[in-house]
Design a protein around this motif. Sequence first.
Motif, PDB file in Angstrom:
ATOM      1  N   TYR A   1       0.850  -1.190   0.000  1.00 48.08           N
ATOM      2  CA  TYR A   1       0.000   0.000   0.000  1.00 48.08           C
ATOM      3  C   TYR A   1       0.884   1.238   0.000  1.00 48.08           C
ATOM      4  CZ  TYR A   1       1.121   0.279   4.969  1.00 48.08           C
ATOM      5  OH  TYR A   1       1.786   0.379   6.154  1.00 48.08           O
ATOM      6  N   ARG A   2       0.279   2.366  -0.272  1.00 47.93           N
ATOM      7  CA  ARG A   2       1.017   3.627  -0.274  1.00 47.93           C
ATOM      8  C   ARG A   2       0.381   4.559   0.737  1.00 47.93           C
ATOM      9  NH1 ARG A   2       1.279   4.476  -5.414  1.00 47.93           N
ATOM     10  NH2 ARG A   2       3.350   3.609  -5.555  1.00 47.93           N
TER      11      ARG A   2
ATOM     12  N   GLN B   1       3.834   9.174   1.115  1.00 51.27           N
ATOM     13  CA  GLN B   1       4.826   8.521   0.269  1.00 51.27           C
ATOM     14  C   GLN B   1       4.736   9.017  -1.176  1.00 51.27           C
ATOM     15  OE1 GLN B   1       3.837   4.386   1.340  1.00 51.27           O
ATOM     16  NE2 GLN B   1       6.002   4.190   1.864  1.00 51.27           N
ATOM     17  N   LYS B   2       5.882   8.984  -1.845  1.00 55.67           N
ATOM     18  CA  LYS B   2       5.965   9.387  -3.245  1.00 55.67           C
ATOM     19  C   LYS B   2       5.502   8.231  -4.133  1.00 55.67           C
ATOM     20  CE  LYS B   2       9.532  12.637  -2.199  1.00 55.67           C
ATOM     21  NZ  LYS B   2      10.908  12.866  -1.952  1.00 55.67           N
ATOM     22  N   PRO B   3       5.182   8.514  -5.396  1.00 56.44           N
ATOM     23  CA  PRO B   3       4.690   7.458  -6.314  1.00 56.44           C
ATOM     24  C   PRO B   3       5.611   6.260  -6.455  1.00 56.44           C
ATOM     25  CG  PRO B   3       4.309   9.623  -7.265  1.00 56.44           C
ATOM     26  CD  PRO B   3       5.136   9.842  -6.029  1.00 56.44           C
ATOM     27  N   HIS B   4       6.899   6.452  -6.287  1.00 52.51           N
ATOM     28  CA  HIS B   4       7.838   5.330  -6.432  1.00 52.51           C
ATOM     29  C   HIS B   4       8.073   4.597  -5.112  1.00 52.51           C
ATOM     30  CE1 HIS B   4      10.419   8.646  -5.134  1.00 52.51           C
ATOM     31  NE2 HIS B   4      11.241   7.727  -4.659  1.00 52.51           N
TER      32      HIS B   4
END
Length: 100
Positions: A87-88, A92-95
């Motif tokens: 999960y993000r 957090q950044k996209p990467h």
Amino acid sequence: FIIGRSGGKTPKVDPATVEAAIRDIVRTWEDALSEAAEAAGSDPALKSIAARFPESYRDTFSASVALADARRIAKIDPENQIAIDYYRRTDQKPHQAALK
């Protein structure tokens, strides 16, 4: 509760708004879990699993996320011994990603 104020015009506050705010203040994670389980029509076993999550988990994840995680845990058996959730977090950044 007694709400005090000093000076100025007396504001008109909707009692339902005040009651909802107070309810949020005194509401525990267990209360949220019960409400989420009831709203989702969850199996009581899932609520039981989620209720045993540690305080550190509760500080990080909502009750509805706990029910989803409990559902994953309930599916673990000798043939499916691992469950991973990528999960993000919002910070957090996209990467980047997190897992549990």
